[in-house]
Scaffold this motif. Structure first.
Motif, PDB file in Angstrom:
ATOM      1  N   SER A   1      26.683  45.748  42.663  1.00  0.00           N
ATOM      2  CA  SER A   1      27.658  46.048  43.818  1.00  0.00           C
ATOM      3  C   SER A   1      29.042  45.529  43.735  1.00  0.00           C
ATOM      4  O   SER A   1      29.053  45.414  42.424  1.00  0.00           O
ATOM      5  CB  SER A   1      26.793  45.107  45.046  1.00  0.00           C
ATOM      6  N   GLN A   2      29.514  45.923  44.956  1.00  0.00           N
ATOM      7  CA  GLN A   2      30.923  45.557  45.278  1.00  0.00           C
ATOM      8  C   GLN A   2      30.944  43.920  45.292  1.00  0.00           C
ATOM      9  O   GLN A   2      30.726  43.157  45.636  1.00  0.00           O
ATOM     10  CB  GLN A   2      31.928  46.565  45.915  1.00  0.00           C
ATOM     11  N   PRO A   3      31.564  43.237  45.612  1.00  0.00           N
ATOM     12  CA  PRO A   3      32.305  41.667  44.955  1.00  0.00           C
ATOM     13  C   PRO A   3      32.596  42.408  46.491  1.00  0.00           C
ATOM     14  O   PRO A   3      33.527  42.799  47.429  1.00  0.00           O
ATOM     15  CB  PRO A   3      33.972  41.985  44.693  1.00  0.00           C
ATOM     16  N   ALA A   4      32.379  40.915  47.696  1.00  0.00           N
ATOM     17  CA  ALA A   4      32.723  40.398  49.042  1.00  0.00           C
ATOM     18  C   ALA A   4      33.315  39.088  48.827  1.00  0.00           C
ATOM     19  O   ALA A   4      33.064  38.365  48.173  1.00  0.00           O
ATOM     20  CB  ALA A   4      31.433  40.220  49.739  1.00  0.00           C
ATOM     21  N   LEU A   5      34.281  39.216  50.147  1.00  0.00           N
ATOM     22  CA  LEU A   5      34.901  37.793  50.061  1.00  0.00           C
ATOM     23  C   LEU A   5      34.040  36.553  50.246  1.00  0.00           C
ATOM     24  O   LEU A   5      33.874  37.121  52.042  1.00  0.00           O
ATOM     25  CB  LEU A   5      35.786  37.332  51.409  1.00  0.00           C
ATOM     26  N   THR A   6      33.406  35.287  50.768  1.00  0.00           N
ATOM     27  CA  THR A   6      32.474  34.520  51.345  1.00  0.00           C
ATOM     28  C   THR A   6      33.733  33.893  52.650  1.00  0.00           C
ATOM     29  O   THR A   6      34.859  33.862  52.104  1.00  0.00           O
ATOM     30  CB  THR A   6      31.659  34.037  50.213  1.00  0.00           C
ATOM     31  N   ASP A   7      33.254  33.060  53.199  1.00  0.00           N
ATOM     32  CA  ASP A   7      33.648  32.336  54.529  1.00  0.00           C
ATOM     33  C   ASP A   7      34.352  31.490  53.873  1.00  0.00           C
ATOM     34  O   ASP A   7      35.043  30.378  54.038  1.00  0.00           O
ATOM     35  CB  ASP A   7      32.330  31.324  54.974  1.00  0.00           C
ATOM     36  N   ASN A   8      34.190  30.714  52.214  1.00  0.00           N
ATOM     37  CA  ASN A   8      34.510  29.403  51.907  1.00  0.00           C
ATOM     38  C   ASN A   8      35.820  30.059  50.724  1.00  0.00           C
ATOM     39  O   ASN A   8      36.029  29.060  49.583  1.00  0.00           O
ATOM     40  CB  ASN A   8      33.661  28.144  51.336  1.00  0.00           C
ATOM     41  N   GLY A   9      36.200  31.069  50.225  1.00  0.00           N
ATOM     42  CA  GLY A   9      36.867  32.422  49.528  1.00  0.00           C
ATOM     43  C   GLY A   9      36.865  31.968  48.856  1.00  0.00           C
ATOM     44  O   GLY A   9      37.982  32.522  48.080  1.00  0.00           O
ATOM     45  N   LEU A  10      35.541  32.075  48.048  1.00  0.00           N
ATOM     46  CA  LEU A  10      34.703  32.795  46.857  1.00  0.00           C
ATOM     47  C   LEU A  10      34.496  34.051  46.921  1.00  0.00           C
ATOM     48  O   LEU A  10      34.214  34.943  48.358  1.00  0.00           O
ATOM     49  CB  LEU A  10      34.108  31.838  46.613  1.00  0.00           C
ATOM     50  N   TYR A  11      34.481  35.259  45.616  1.00  0.00           N
ATOM     51  CA  TYR A  11      34.305  36.139  46.144  1.00  0.00           C
ATOM     52  C   TYR A  11      32.566  36.117  45.061  1.00  0.00           C
ATOM     53  O   TYR A  11      32.408  35.432  44.529  1.00  0.00           O
ATOM     54  CB  TYR A  11      34.362  36.745  45.226  1.00  0.00           C
ATOM     55  N   ALA A  12      31.358  37.482  45.999  1.00  0.00           N
ATOM     56  CA  ALA A  12      30.451  36.819  45.712  1.00  0.00           C
ATOM     57  C   ALA A  12      29.801  38.619  44.824  1.00  0.00           C
ATOM     58  O   ALA A  12      30.748  39.549  45.567  1.00  0.00           O
ATOM     59  CB  ALA A  12      29.529  36.519  46.604  1.00  0.00           C
ATOM     60  N   ILE A  13      29.170  38.416  44.577  1.00  0.00           N
ATOM     61  CA  ILE A  13      28.761  40.026  43.734  1.00  0.00           C
ATOM     62  C   ILE A  13      26.966  39.449  44.040  1.00  0.00           C
ATOM     63  O   ILE A  13      27.056  38.697  43.283  1.00  0.00           O
ATOM     64  CB  ILE A  13      29.113  40.081  42.900  1.00  0.00           C
ATOM     65  N   ILE A  14      26.302  40.862  43.801  1.00  0.00           N
ATOM     66  CA  ILE A  14      24.618  40.657  43.768  1.00  0.00           C
ATOM     67  C   ILE A  14      24.636  42.193  42.976  1.00  0.00           C
ATOM     68  O   ILE A  14      24.881  43.245  42.338  1.00  0.00           O
ATOM     69  CB  ILE A  14      24.499  40.941  45.727  1.00  0.00           C
TER      70      ILE A  14
END
Length: 140
Positions: free
Chosen positions: A100-113
């Motif tokens: 998937s595309q990266p997404a900004l998380t609530d704690n300021g990090l980037y997540a990807i699946i």
């Protein structure tokens, strides 16, 4: 093989590609650490192929969290290239790998699946019959 042993195999494969990464199985924490990977089983389907074996199709989700969006993309690209080098992770056959595309998380990090579609063939238990010890021939 069990789903847990398969998840351990996938986790070990990720550790070979990213030795310093933090890894986990099935549960992604609310505040994941940067540089972490989490393996989750999200679907399973079993199909009979012959009287002697059946196929187990499982879909895994690999969640990767890090500090920058370009890093998370590069890491998942490297993991995808490693997956397709042999098309096997241990005894697990890889059918497909998508990201998937990266997404900004609530704690300021980037997540990807990433979605990892896999197949395993398992043998059915067969009935064991006693062996014939002696055969006598009688002529008539």
């Amino acid at each position: 093989m069990s789903v847990i042993s398969d998840m351990v195999t996938i986790e070990a494969f990720i550790k070979t590609q990213f030795p310093t990464a933090i890894t986990g199985k099935q549960v992604v924490p609310l505040q994941p650490a940067a540089g972490s990977f989490y393996v989750r089983m999200i679907d399973e389907d079993r199909t009979t192929e012959t009287r002697y074996h059946y196929r187990v199709d499982r879909v895994y989700q690999i969640v990767h969290v890090t500090v920058r969006p370009d890093t998370v993309l590069a890491d998942m690209d490297a993991l995808g290239r490693a997956v397709y080098q042999d098309e096997l992770i241990g005894h697990i056959r890889v059918n497909a790998y998508s990201v998937s595309q990266p997404a900004l998380t609530d704690n300021g990090l980037y997540a990807i699946i990433a979605i990892l579609d896999t197949s395993i063939r398992e043998a059915r238990d067969q009935t064991a019959y006693p062996k014939i010890n002696n055969v006598n021939v009688r002529r008539v």
